[in-house]
Design an enzyme around this catalytic site. Structure first.
Site, PDB file in Angstrom:
ATOM      1  N   GLU A 104      -9.690  -2.075   5.413  1.00  0.00           N
ATOM      2  CA  GLU A 104     -10.310  -1.820   6.710  1.00  0.00           C
ATOM      3  C   GLU A 104     -11.543  -2.702   6.911  1.00  0.00           C
ATOM      4  OE1 GLU A 104      -8.436  -0.234   8.546  1.00  0.00           O
ATOM      5  OE2 GLU A 104      -8.012   1.840   7.990  1.00  0.00           O
ATOM      6  N   ASN A 110      -7.336  -3.074  14.280  1.00  0.00           N
ATOM      7  CA  ASN A 110      -8.744  -3.315  13.928  1.00  0.00           C
ATOM      8  C   ASN A 110      -8.901  -4.519  12.994  1.00  0.00           C
ATOM      9  OD1 ASN A 110      -7.740  -2.373  11.528  1.00  0.00           O
ATOM     10  ND2 ASN A 110      -9.124  -0.628  11.331  1.00  0.00           N
ATOM     11  N   ASP A 140       0.799  -1.230   0.000  1.00  0.00           N
ATOM     12  CA  ASP A 140       0.000   0.000   0.000  1.00  0.00           C
ATOM     13  C   ASP A 140       0.830   1.278   0.000  1.00  0.00           C
ATOM     14  OD1 ASP A 140       0.880  -0.567   2.593  1.00  0.00           O
ATOM     15  OD2 ASP A 140      -1.108  -1.124   3.297  1.00  0.00           O
ATOM     16  N   HIS A 192      -7.165  -4.993  10.155  1.00  0.00           N
ATOM     17  CA  HIS A 192      -6.910  -4.761   8.728  1.00  0.00           C
ATOM     18  C   HIS A 192      -5.667  -5.506   8.266  1.00  0.00           C
ATOM     19  CE1 HIS A 192      -4.530  -0.724   9.479  1.00  0.00           C
ATOM     20  NE2 HIS A 192      -3.686  -1.725   9.370  1.00  0.00           N
TER      21      HIS A 192
HETATM   22  C1  F6R Z   1       1.529  -1.772   6.044  1.00  0.00           C
HETATM   23  C2  F6R Z   1       0.187  -2.317   6.139  1.00  0.00           C
HETATM   24  C3  F6R Z   1      -0.557  -2.377   7.420  1.00  0.00           C
HETATM   25  C4  F6R Z   1       0.333  -2.677   8.641  1.00  0.00           C
HETATM   26  C5  F6R Z   1      -0.490  -2.677   9.917  1.00  0.00           C
HETATM   27  C6  F6R Z   1       0.383  -2.894  11.144  1.00  0.00           C
HETATM   28  O1  F6R Z   1       2.016  -1.826   4.722  1.00  0.00           O
HETATM   29  O2  F6R Z   1      -0.342  -2.692   5.148  1.00  0.00           O
HETATM   30  O3  F6R Z   1      -1.559  -3.362   7.332  1.00  0.00           O
HETATM   31  O4  F6R Z   1       0.949  -3.925   8.462  1.00  0.00           O
HETATM   32  O5  F6R Z   1      -1.157  -1.452  10.044  1.00  0.00           O
HETATM   33  O6  F6R Z   1       1.229  -1.801  11.295  1.00  0.00           O
HETATM   34  P1  F6R Z   1       2.437  -1.819  12.343  1.00  0.00           P
HETATM   35  O7  F6R Z   1       3.404  -2.859  11.865  1.00  0.00           O
HETATM   36  O8  F6R Z   1       3.031  -0.444  12.284  1.00  0.00           O
HETATM   37  O9  F6R Z   1       1.843  -2.162  13.670  1.00  0.00           O
END
Ligand code: F6R
Length: 242
Positions: free
Chosen positions: A143, A136, A67, A138
């Site tokens: 989301e 959450n 992303d 995701h």
């Molecule tokens: C990042 C992504 C998100 C993160 C998730 C966890 O490219 O797609 O899904 O993997 O938000 O983020 P962290 O590792 O910062 O807790």
């Protein structure tokens, strides 16, 4: 789903590193799906070390990141392009033209999404997709409520995601409200998936992922429908498991 029990963040990173190193050794032309965020930073440090020591090469590797924030140019220090260059790409022998991150500043996002899907297909699909886990539930920036049949698309970020990621942003910058993300179906087409989770703040999400039902209300639950998923979670992230 296979659960590997790591002790702590370092152990999780090293165990993930071992799996990726093996992939890079086994495959002539590996295609990696990569994630940003705090979770994979230790893994990337490990991969850089192994590359510098000559144990692995990225010479024939292609990568696709999950992303990017909409509105942030590649050279913006808050962008995921910048993050990946800084945390991995600038330090290993990967060809930059094969290290793909969706564009946050495309003129036409419908076209950008279609093009991203096409590039993944043309590369032969993703051999191993790395995932972090949102508090959450995701995966990528899909989301809660995202369709399990979604392909690469533009998403509205949840307030909880924007708050969780605010610490990455330099002062004066707000977390954008939109992102471009691989879709859930795109992620599910990867041949293998490795999800990493570390720390107490992921404990609820890990418990719901492993003990809860499969539902679009909790995107990561879709992974129950995939035949080759490994979760590497440390003790703190497993602390709410039954
Ligand atoms: C990042 C992504 C998100 C993160 C998730 C966890 O490219 O797609 O899904 O993997 O938000 O983020 P962290 O590792 O910062 O807790």
């Amino acid at each position: 789903m296979k659960l590997i029990k790591a002790v702590d963040y370092t152990d999780m990173s090293n165990l993930a590193c071992d799996l990726i190193v093996q992939k890079l050794k086994d495959l002539a032309e590996p295609v990696l799906g990569l994630a940003t965020g705090s979770t994979p930073e230790g893994l990337y440090e490990c991969l850089i070390k192994k590359n510098k020591q000559g144990e692995i090469t990225f010479e024939n590797t292609t990568s696709f990141n999950l992303d990017e924030y909409i509105g942030l140019a590649d050279d913006n220090p808050n962008s995921y392009h910048y993050f990946m260059n800084e945390k991995l790409f600038d330090h290993v022998n990967i060809a930059k033209e094969r290290a793909h991150v969706p564009s946050g500043v495309a003129k036409d996002f419908t076209e950008e999404c279609e093009q991203y899907e096409k590039m993944i297909t043309e590369a032969g699909g993703i051999d191993v997709q790395l995932l972090g886990l949102g508090v959450n539930g995701h995966i990528g920036f899909n989301e809660p409520g995202t369709s399990f049949s979604s392909r690469t698309h533009v998403v509205e970020l949840d307030e909880s995601t924007r708050n969780a990621n605010a610490h990455f942003f330099a002062s004066g910058w707000e977390v954008p409200s939109q992102a471009i993300s691989m879709g859930i179906e795109t992620i599910m087409e990867s041949k293998e998936i490795i999800l990493l989770a570390s720390g107490e703040k992921k404990a609820e999400a890990i418990a719901r992922l492993l003990n809860g039902e499969v539902s679009e209300a909790f995107p990561a639950s879709v992974l129950h429908n995939h035949a080759n998923v490994t979760i590497i979670a440390d003790e703190a992230a497993r602390s709410k498991l039954k």
